[in-house]
Motif scaffolding. Structure first.
Motif, PDB file in Angstrom:
ATOM      1  N   GLY A 123      -3.194   4.275 -42.893  1.00 25.33           N
ATOM      2  CA  GLY A 123      -3.842   3.291 -41.298  1.00 25.33           C
ATOM      3  C   GLY A 123      -4.045   4.249 -39.858  1.00 25.33           C
ATOM      4  N   LEU A 124      -4.814   3.739 -39.079  1.00 25.91           N
ATOM      5  CA  LEU A 124      -5.049   4.286 -38.205  1.00 25.91           C
ATOM      6  C   LEU A 124      -3.701   4.006 -37.181  1.00 25.91           C
ATOM      7  CD1 LEU A 124      -8.430   4.367 -37.122  1.00 25.91           C
ATOM      8  CD2 LEU A 124      -7.188   6.108 -38.797  1.00 25.91           C
ATOM      9  N   LYS A 125      -2.749   4.673 -36.575  1.00 21.61           N
ATOM     10  CA  LYS A 125      -1.686   4.239 -35.568  1.00 21.61           C
ATOM     11  C   LYS A 125      -2.254   4.040 -34.605  1.00 21.61           C
ATOM     12  CE  LYS A 125       0.804   4.435 -39.536  1.00 21.61           C
ATOM     13  NZ  LYS A 125       1.634   2.898 -39.893  1.00 21.61           N
ATOM     14  N   LEU A 126      -1.615   3.256 -33.893  1.00 18.84           N
ATOM     15  CA  LEU A 126      -1.820   2.834 -32.510  1.00 18.84           C
ATOM     16  C   LEU A 126      -1.158   3.484 -31.386  1.00 18.84           C
ATOM     17  CD1 LEU A 126      -2.920   0.841 -30.088  1.00 18.84           C
ATOM     18  CD2 LEU A 126      -0.936  -0.229 -30.110  1.00 18.84           C
ATOM     19  N   LYS A 127      -1.600   3.737 -30.308  1.00 18.40           N
ATOM     20  CA  LYS A 127      -0.781   4.379 -29.318  1.00 18.40           C
ATOM     21  C   LYS A 127      -1.034   4.097 -28.094  1.00 18.40           C
ATOM     22  CE  LYS A 127       1.489   8.078 -27.062  1.00 18.40           C
ATOM     23  NZ  LYS A 127       2.800   7.890 -26.719  1.00 18.40           N
ATOM     24  N   PRO A 128      -0.351   3.907 -27.633  1.00 19.50           N
ATOM     25  CA  PRO A 128      -1.265   2.582 -26.124  1.00 19.50           C
ATOM     26  C   PRO A 128      -0.990   3.631 -25.251  1.00 19.50           C
ATOM     27  CG  PRO A 128       0.203   1.966 -26.604  1.00 19.50           C
ATOM     28  CD  PRO A 128       0.455   2.570 -27.712  1.00 19.50           C
ATOM     29  N   ASP A 142     -14.758  -0.643 -33.762  1.00 20.90           N
ATOM     30  CA  ASP A 142     -15.195  -1.712 -33.642  1.00 20.90           C
ATOM     31  C   ASP A 142     -14.403  -2.650 -34.615  1.00 20.90           C
ATOM     32  OD1 ASP A 142     -17.390  -0.523 -32.887  1.00 20.90           O
ATOM     33  OD2 ASP A 142     -19.179  -0.853 -34.954  1.00 20.90           O
ATOM     34  N   PHE A 143     -13.072  -1.713 -34.959  1.00 20.49           N
ATOM     35  CA  PHE A 143     -12.448  -2.994 -35.772  1.00 20.49           C
ATOM     36  C   PHE A 143     -10.414  -3.076 -35.101  1.00 20.49           C
ATOM     37  CE2 PHE A 143      -9.135  -3.555 -39.308  1.00 20.49           C
ATOM     38  CZ  PHE A 143      -9.365  -5.391 -39.383  1.00 20.49           C
ATOM     39  N   CYS A 144     -10.591  -1.908 -34.700  1.00 17.90           N
ATOM     40  CA  CYS A 144      -9.088  -2.187 -34.546  1.00 17.90           C
ATOM     41  C   CYS A 144      -8.288  -2.147 -33.148  1.00 17.90           C
ATOM     42  CB  CYS A 144      -8.627  -0.932 -34.549  1.00 17.90           C
ATOM     43  SG  CYS A 144      -8.781   0.509 -36.760  1.00 17.90           S
ATOM     44  N   ALA A 199      -6.055   2.322 -25.063  1.00 19.68           N
ATOM     45  CA  ALA A 199      -5.183   3.104 -26.404  1.00 19.68           C
ATOM     46  C   ALA A 199      -5.976   3.948 -27.033  1.00 19.68           C
ATOM     47  CB  ALA A 199      -4.864   2.194 -27.684  1.00 19.68           C
ATOM     48  N   GLU A 200      -5.040   5.074 -28.105  1.00 18.70           N
ATOM     49  CA  GLU A 200      -5.508   5.769 -29.203  1.00 18.70           C
ATOM     50  C   GLU A 200      -5.119   5.349 -30.588  1.00 18.70           C
ATOM     51  OE1 GLU A 200      -4.402   9.255 -27.992  1.00 18.70           O
ATOM     52  OE2 GLU A 200      -5.621   9.728 -26.475  1.00 18.70           O
ATOM     53  N   TRP A 201      -6.190   5.371 -31.443  1.00 15.53           N
ATOM     54  CA  TRP A 201      -6.467   5.519 -32.753  1.00 15.53           C
ATOM     55  C   TRP A 201      -6.281   6.427 -34.092  1.00 15.53           C
ATOM     56  CZ3 TRP A 201      -4.638   0.563 -33.525  1.00 15.53           C
ATOM     57  CH2 TRP A 201      -5.185  -0.286 -33.066  1.00 15.53           C
ATOM     58  N   ASN A 202      -4.728   7.097 -34.294  1.00 17.86           N
ATOM     59  CA  ASN A 202      -4.536   8.570 -35.081  1.00 17.86           C
ATOM     60  C   ASN A 202      -4.316   8.051 -36.063  1.00 17.86           C
ATOM     61  OD1 ASN A 202      -4.903   9.430 -32.062  1.00 17.86           O
ATOM     62  ND2 ASN A 202      -2.259   9.146 -32.233  1.00 17.86           N
ATOM     63  N   GLY A 203      -5.017   8.834 -36.791  1.00 14.80           N
ATOM     64  CA  GLY A 203      -5.523   8.917 -38.692  1.00 14.80           C
ATOM     65  C   GLY A 203      -4.402   9.425 -39.185  1.00 14.80           C
ATOM     66  N   PRO A 204      -4.856   9.722 -40.217  1.00 13.89           N
ATOM     67  CA  PRO A 204      -4.173  11.453 -41.241  1.00 13.89           C
ATOM     68  C   PRO A 204      -4.539  12.740 -40.598  1.00 13.89           C
ATOM     69  CG  PRO A 204      -6.140  10.367 -42.153  1.00 13.89           C
ATOM     70  CD  PRO A 204      -5.672   9.321 -41.144  1.00 13.89           C
ATOM     71  N   ALA A 205      -3.955  13.618 -40.518  1.00 18.73           N
ATOM     72  CA  ALA A 205      -3.856  15.375 -39.839  1.00 18.73           C
ATOM     73  C   ALA A 205      -5.022  15.667 -41.032  1.00 18.73           C
ATOM     74  CB  ALA A 205      -2.989  15.853 -40.255  1.00 18.73           C
ATOM     75  N   LYS A 206      -5.839  16.386 -40.285  1.00 14.27           N
ATOM     76  CA  LYS A 206      -6.412  17.841 -41.474  1.00 14.27           C
ATOM     77  C   LYS A 206      -5.245  18.455 -42.402  1.00 14.27           C
ATOM     78  CE  LYS A 206      -9.105  20.971 -39.261  1.00 14.27           C
ATOM     79  NZ  LYS A 206      -9.555  21.545 -38.514  1.00 14.27           N
TER      80      LYS A 206
END
Length: 523
Positions: A99-104, A409-411, A446-453
């Motif tokens: 899941g993409l995590k919220l970072k205000p 478009d979603f988060c 806000a930024e949305w961070n997901g799984p790392a490479k």
């Protein structure tokens, strides 16, 4: 046209005006065909192009009229062809992951607050968001939390081409927030009684005004392919609220053409290749299984009706004695053939030595069409470090593109809707939130961070990250997010606590050592 050609045309026209006209028309047509693309990709006279059947239309004829078939075939491939399943799950895992995590990242300059105040407010928002997002109450069906809903929405978009998310409100016990997310499968978005308007105002359940702006969606009360004994009814849902202007519907889709209203499945361009490859793989698998059995043909010179060769084996020693058509040969048995009979064994030549190379070539083409490098698609990193690193870099360009699209478009719209409720209920203090659009924007950033490479060589990756930070090409926060998907500031705070604890442990150990030394000296 040279002088001789003009003279000949003049003579022909004088003798036969009709033939002269045909010569002029043919010459003109030849000039048109042999200019620009007419002599290449648009040629209709070349032998290589004459057999090319082609046709075209608007986005409605080329895409939307074929969506029903594309959706069902795409889902069938996902359920039955391993490569298609792998492609969809590879996208889901790398784009969304857990899941993409919220970072205000509120804009403190617009709000006129200090960095300390901004950081304090961001932490408060994160805590309130976790209360809502990590609970199944955020789901209208009460089955998934927000991060699981991201996976479900993205997977449905991959298979169906689009996915709807409604934002209704519903009160629930022990939950201070009423905002809910209701996902709707693409098939339920359809025109009433499956009839589009002739003027194009309603197509595939999407209604637009005369300017082409989407103003409403028609959603069926059940899935069109369901066996439910319930009358089909449609509800017209406005795209935006009449008074507030808030989004009532989030339509997750990626457009390929102008005027396109519905999305195409992710696997649509490679459906035929995947299906044919699946059939070929199944055929080779069956052939390999058959090759593991010893097959014998008995050649006879006449049409004798004697007992089959397998009947010599006693019934208690047969593996499949109940099958009358089964002919068996016993272990270590020596069987005398009748006069005029010859035994021939069959070698089907499996496994096919060319199977791997052929499948690899097709998979490379499929991967190129889906923007998933072959190494990532097949999870095979047996090339050099440089080649594998290049494949990962290319894949992550695409993964980031889709991640940004999902976040926008979603988060982000869901987050803004939730934050509006949090501010309206007084759980978060945000002066000017509802009165000034610029202030509203500053609070909602806000930024949305997901799984790392993934890292092929962690030591090299860490050294490169250190050089990027030391030269100002990147920041510690960005490198932390890229390499581990974590939060640099949270890591620093945790390290600070750990260092304080370790300091206490060292002091206790030191005092214990000193006490022990004094006791030894006294003795």
């Amino acid at each position: 046209m040279n002088v001789i050609a003009k003279a000949i045309d003049g003579i022909v026209t004088t003798v036969s005006p009709e033939k002269g006209l045909k010569r002029a028309a043919a010459r003109r047509q030849n000039q048109i065909l042999n200019s620009g693309y007419g002599n290449h990709g648009a040629s209709t006279t070349k032998k290589s192009m004459k057999g090319w059947l082609f046709g075209g239309g608007s986005a409605r004829e080329d895409i939307e009229d074929n969506l029903d078939v594309l959706r069902q075939r795409s889902r069938d491939l996902y359920m039955g062809v391993p490569l298609a399943t792998g492609a969809v799950k590879t996208m889901r895992t790398n784009v969304v992951g857990r899941g993409l995590k919220l970072k205000p990242t509120i804009d403190r300059e617009i709000l006129g607050i200090t960095p300390e105040e901004a950081q304090k407010l961001e932490k408060q928002i994160e805590r309130e968001w976790a209360l809502w997002a990590e609970n199944n109450d955020c789901d209208m069906a009460r089955l998934d939390n927000f991060y699981e809903l991201q996976q479900l929405a993205f997977s449905n978009w991959l298979q169906s081409g689009d996915c709807l998310a409604l934002l209704p409100t519903s009160k629930r016990k022990n939950q201070p927030y009423d905002t809910r997310i209701q996902l709707v499968e693409a098939d339920r978005l359809c025109s009433p009684y499956y009839i589009d308007k002739l003027d194009g105002s309603i197509v595939n359940g999407v209604e637009v005004d005369q300017n082409g702006e989407v103003i409403a969606y028609y959603i069926a009360n059940r899935h069109p392919l369901s066996y439910e004994q319930k009358e089909m009814k449609w509800t017209r849902v406005k795209a935006y609220g009449s008074k507030t202007g808030r989004k009532n519907v989030l339509h997750l889709m990626s457009r390929e053409r102008i005027d396109q209203r519905r999305g195409t499945p992710f696997l649509a361009p490679v459906i035929e290749s995947l299906k044919q490859l699946g059939r070929y793989t199944d055929a080779e698998l069956v052939a390999a299984v058959i090759s593991g059995m010893f097959t014998v043909f008995i050649e006879k010179e006449d049409n004798s009706e004697g007992d089959a060769i397998g009947n010599i084996i006693p019934e208690d020693q047969q593996v499949d004695e109940e099958d009358e058509g089964s002919i068996e040969i016993g272990a270590g048995a020596v069987i005398d053939l009748a006069a005029g009979e010859k035994a021939h064994d069959i070698n089907p030549g499996r496994p096919n030595a060319n199977f791997g190379g052929f499948v690899e070539a097709i998979c490379q083409q499929i991967g190129a069409a889906l923007e998933i490098p072959y190494e990532v698609l097949m999870k095979r990193f047996n090339s050099s470090f440089t080649a594998s690193r290049g494949a990962l870099e290319e894949a992550w360009k695409m993964f980031r593109t889709y991640r940004d699209w999902l976040a926008r478009d979603f988060c982000q719209p869901v987050y803004e809707e939730w934050l509006s409720e949090a501010v309206a209920k007084g759980r978060i203090s945000a002066p000017g939130f509802f009165t000034d659009p610029l202030i509203h924007y500053a609070y909602c950033k806000a930024e949305w961070n997901g799984p790392a490479k993934g890292m092929l060589d962690p030591v090299k990756e860490v050294n490169a990250a250190e050089k990027r930070v030391s030269n100002g090409f990147s920041t510690r926060a960005n490198e932390t997010m890229e390499m581990t998907g974590g939060d640099f500031y949270a890591n620093v705070e945790q390290l600070k606590k750990e260092e304080e604890k370790m300091k206490e442990v060292r002091e206790i150990a030191k005092k214990g050592t000193e006490t022990s030394a004094k006791g030894t000296k006294t003795e």
